[in-house]
Write a protein that holds these residues in place. Structure first.
Motif, PDB file in Angstrom:
ATOM      1  N   LYS A 162      -4.467  -7.270  -5.762  1.00  0.00           N
ATOM      2  CA  LYS A 162      -4.341  -5.937  -5.471  1.00  0.00           C
ATOM      3  C   LYS A 162      -5.167  -5.868  -4.147  1.00  0.00           C
ATOM      4  O   LYS A 162      -4.573  -5.199  -3.201  1.00  0.00           O
ATOM      5  CB  LYS A 162      -4.688  -4.846  -6.444  1.00  0.00           C
ATOM      6  CG  LYS A 162      -4.468  -3.358  -5.950  1.00  0.00           C
ATOM      7  CD  LYS A 162      -4.594  -2.530  -7.128  1.00  0.00           C
ATOM      8  CE  LYS A 162      -4.456  -0.980  -6.774  1.00  0.00           C
ATOM      9  NZ  LYS A 162      -4.968  -0.158  -7.745  1.00  0.00           N
ATOM     10  N   VAL A 163      -6.415  -6.138  -4.319  1.00  0.00           N
ATOM     11  CA  VAL A 163      -7.288  -6.237  -2.922  1.00  0.00           C
ATOM     12  C   VAL A 163      -6.519  -6.842  -1.875  1.00  0.00           C
ATOM     13  O   VAL A 163      -6.350  -6.444  -0.631  1.00  0.00           O
ATOM     14  CB  VAL A 163      -8.719  -6.655  -3.167  1.00  0.00           C
ATOM     15  CG1 VAL A 163      -9.550  -6.585  -1.842  1.00  0.00           C
ATOM     16  CG2 VAL A 163      -9.280  -5.473  -4.231  1.00  0.00           C
ATOM     17  N   PHE A 164      -6.221  -8.032  -1.972  1.00  0.00           N
ATOM     18  CA  PHE A 164      -5.548  -8.843  -0.939  1.00  0.00           C
ATOM     19  C   PHE A 164      -4.439  -8.334  -0.438  1.00  0.00           C
ATOM     20  O   PHE A 164      -3.988  -8.218   0.679  1.00  0.00           O
ATOM     21  CB  PHE A 164      -5.458 -10.319  -1.350  1.00  0.00           C
ATOM     22  CG  PHE A 164      -6.653 -11.082  -1.373  1.00  0.00           C
ATOM     23  CD1 PHE A 164      -7.241 -11.751  -0.109  1.00  0.00           C
ATOM     24  CD2 PHE A 164      -7.274 -11.590  -2.656  1.00  0.00           C
ATOM     25  CE1 PHE A 164      -8.181 -12.340  -0.101  1.00  0.00           C
ATOM     26  CE2 PHE A 164      -8.438 -12.284  -2.518  1.00  0.00           C
ATOM     27  CZ  PHE A 164      -8.990 -12.846  -1.331  1.00  0.00           C
ATOM     28  N   GLY A 165      -3.412  -7.594  -1.136  1.00  0.00           N
ATOM     29  CA  GLY A 165      -2.239  -7.104  -0.920  1.00  0.00           C
ATOM     30  C   GLY A 165      -2.342  -5.830  -0.163  1.00  0.00           C
ATOM     31  O   GLY A 165      -1.777  -5.636   1.039  1.00  0.00           O
ATOM     32  N   LYS A 166      -3.436  -4.980  -0.474  1.00  0.00           N
ATOM     33  CA  LYS A 166      -3.641  -4.007   0.300  1.00  0.00           C
ATOM     34  C   LYS A 166      -4.053  -4.273   1.779  1.00  0.00           C
ATOM     35  O   LYS A 166      -3.784  -3.416   2.676  1.00  0.00           O
ATOM     36  CB  LYS A 166      -4.859  -2.985  -0.324  1.00  0.00           C
ATOM     37  CG  LYS A 166      -5.202  -1.734   0.289  1.00  0.00           C
ATOM     38  CD  LYS A 166      -6.085  -1.101  -0.610  1.00  0.00           C
ATOM     39  CE  LYS A 166      -7.539  -1.500  -1.001  1.00  0.00           C
ATOM     40  NZ  LYS A 166      -8.631  -0.817  -1.548  1.00  0.00           N
ATOM     41  N   PHE A 167      -4.680  -5.360   1.986  1.00  0.00           N
ATOM     42  CA  PHE A 167      -4.903  -5.676   3.297  1.00  0.00           C
ATOM     43  C   PHE A 167      -3.976  -6.605   4.232  1.00  0.00           C
ATOM     44  O   PHE A 167      -4.192  -7.050   5.116  1.00  0.00           O
ATOM     45  CB  PHE A 167      -6.369  -6.705   3.446  1.00  0.00           C
ATOM     46  CG  PHE A 167      -7.524  -5.696   3.188  1.00  0.00           C
ATOM     47  CD1 PHE A 167      -8.173  -5.122   4.360  1.00  0.00           C
ATOM     48  CD2 PHE A 167      -8.110  -5.481   1.990  1.00  0.00           C
ATOM     49  CE1 PHE A 167      -9.208  -4.362   4.289  1.00  0.00           C
ATOM     50  CE2 PHE A 167      -8.991  -4.302   1.633  1.00  0.00           C
ATOM     51  CZ  PHE A 167      -9.762  -3.860   2.904  1.00  0.00           C
ATOM     52  N   GLY A 168      -2.797  -6.752   3.339  1.00  0.00           N
ATOM     53  CA  GLY A 168      -1.676  -7.461   4.059  1.00  0.00           C
ATOM     54  C   GLY A 168      -1.349  -8.864   3.609  1.00  0.00           C
ATOM     55  O   GLY A 168      -0.781  -9.528   4.379  1.00  0.00           O
ATOM     56  N   PHE A 169      -2.215  -9.401   2.888  1.00  0.00           N
ATOM     57  CA  PHE A 169      -2.138 -10.697   2.538  1.00  0.00           C
ATOM     58  C   PHE A 169      -0.692 -10.972   1.969  1.00  0.00           C
ATOM     59  O   PHE A 169      -0.409 -10.105   1.027  1.00  0.00           O
ATOM     60  CB  PHE A 169      -3.192 -11.293   1.532  1.00  0.00           C
ATOM     61  CG  PHE A 169      -4.506 -11.795   2.361  1.00  0.00           C
ATOM     62  CD1 PHE A 169      -5.033 -13.166   2.292  1.00  0.00           C
ATOM     63  CD2 PHE A 169      -5.251 -10.746   2.665  1.00  0.00           C
ATOM     64  CE1 PHE A 169      -6.055 -13.236   3.092  1.00  0.00           C
ATOM     65  CE2 PHE A 169      -6.565 -10.971   3.256  1.00  0.00           C
ATOM     66  CZ  PHE A 169      -7.037 -12.274   3.410  1.00  0.00           C
ATOM     67  N   LYS A 170      -0.093 -12.016   2.243  1.00  0.00           N
ATOM     68  CA  LYS A 170       1.267 -12.345   1.664  1.00  0.00           C
ATOM     69  C   LYS A 170       1.328 -13.762   0.992  1.00  0.00           C
ATOM     70  O   LYS A 170       0.545 -14.532   1.410  1.00  0.00           O
ATOM     71  CB  LYS A 170       2.170 -12.407   2.762  1.00  0.00           C
ATOM     72  CG  LYS A 170       2.511 -11.185   3.562  1.00  0.00           C
ATOM     73  CD  LYS A 170       2.913 -10.059   2.894  1.00  0.00           C
ATOM     74  CE  LYS A 170       3.384  -8.898   3.897  1.00  0.00           C
ATOM     75  NZ  LYS A 170       3.163  -7.612   3.357  1.00  0.00           N
TER      76      LYS A 170
END
Length: 173
Positions: A148-156
């Motif tokens: 979730k944290v990585f997704g929030k920062f735009g990691f795909k």
């Protein structure tokens, strides 16, 4: 050495408490090991992908030998019982020019307060300032909070090298 060597910032957590984000220092080794000692087996498994409780001398040297160019590490420092302690940390390691892999760990009693996101924001800034083009991460599929944290920062999600992990990529502009 880069400006990251002296990196420091003060942050406010969602619960109103303050933490300091700063560069990992050579004198932090004992505090870093104490923080690892406070982390649960599950947290350490999610960070290192194996059951890890102790580090060899070679591993400790690797984690503490930060050049702030190809290996950047920051820590989150908070006050516990009147004493400053490391409650989390994050790092990235350049594995080829312009590309680095990052990882984080937050001590269990401090999880869920936004420290992972704060560490992420600061590491992305340091990486951008260093003109890196891409950050990557390997995350276990069951580590929903970190995903979730990585997704929030735009990691795909990207092509997986290992079917046991989720490979994530963030293109920096």
């Amino acid at each position: 050495m880069s400006e990251a060597t002296n990196y420091t910032a003060r942050e406010l957590l969602s619960d109103g408490s303050q933490i300091d984000i700063r560069a990992l220092r050579p004198e932090d080794e004992a505090d870093m090991l104490a923080a690892v000692g406070k982390a649960s087996a599950q947290s350490l498994q999610r960070r290192f992908f194996v059951m890890k409780r102790h580090f060899s001398d070679k591993e400790r040297a690797f984690f503490m030998d930060i050049d702030f160019k190809n290996h950047v590490a920051i820590v989150a420092v908070a006050e516990e019982a009147g004493r400053k302690v490391i409650v989390g940390g994050g790092r990235y390691i350049v594995f080829e020019p312009g590309r680095a892999e990052m990882a984080f760990v937050v001590v269990d009693t401090w999880q869920g307060r936004g420290i992972g996101s704060i560490l992420m924001r600061h590491l992305v800034k340091i990486a951008s300032d260093a003109r890196l083009q891409e950050l990557t991460a390997e995350v276990l599929p069951e580590n929903a909070p970190m995903l979730k944290v990585f997704g929030k920062f735009g990691f795909k999600p990207a092509t997986r090298r290992d079917p046991q992990t989720v490979h994530l990529v963030l293109e920096l502009t």
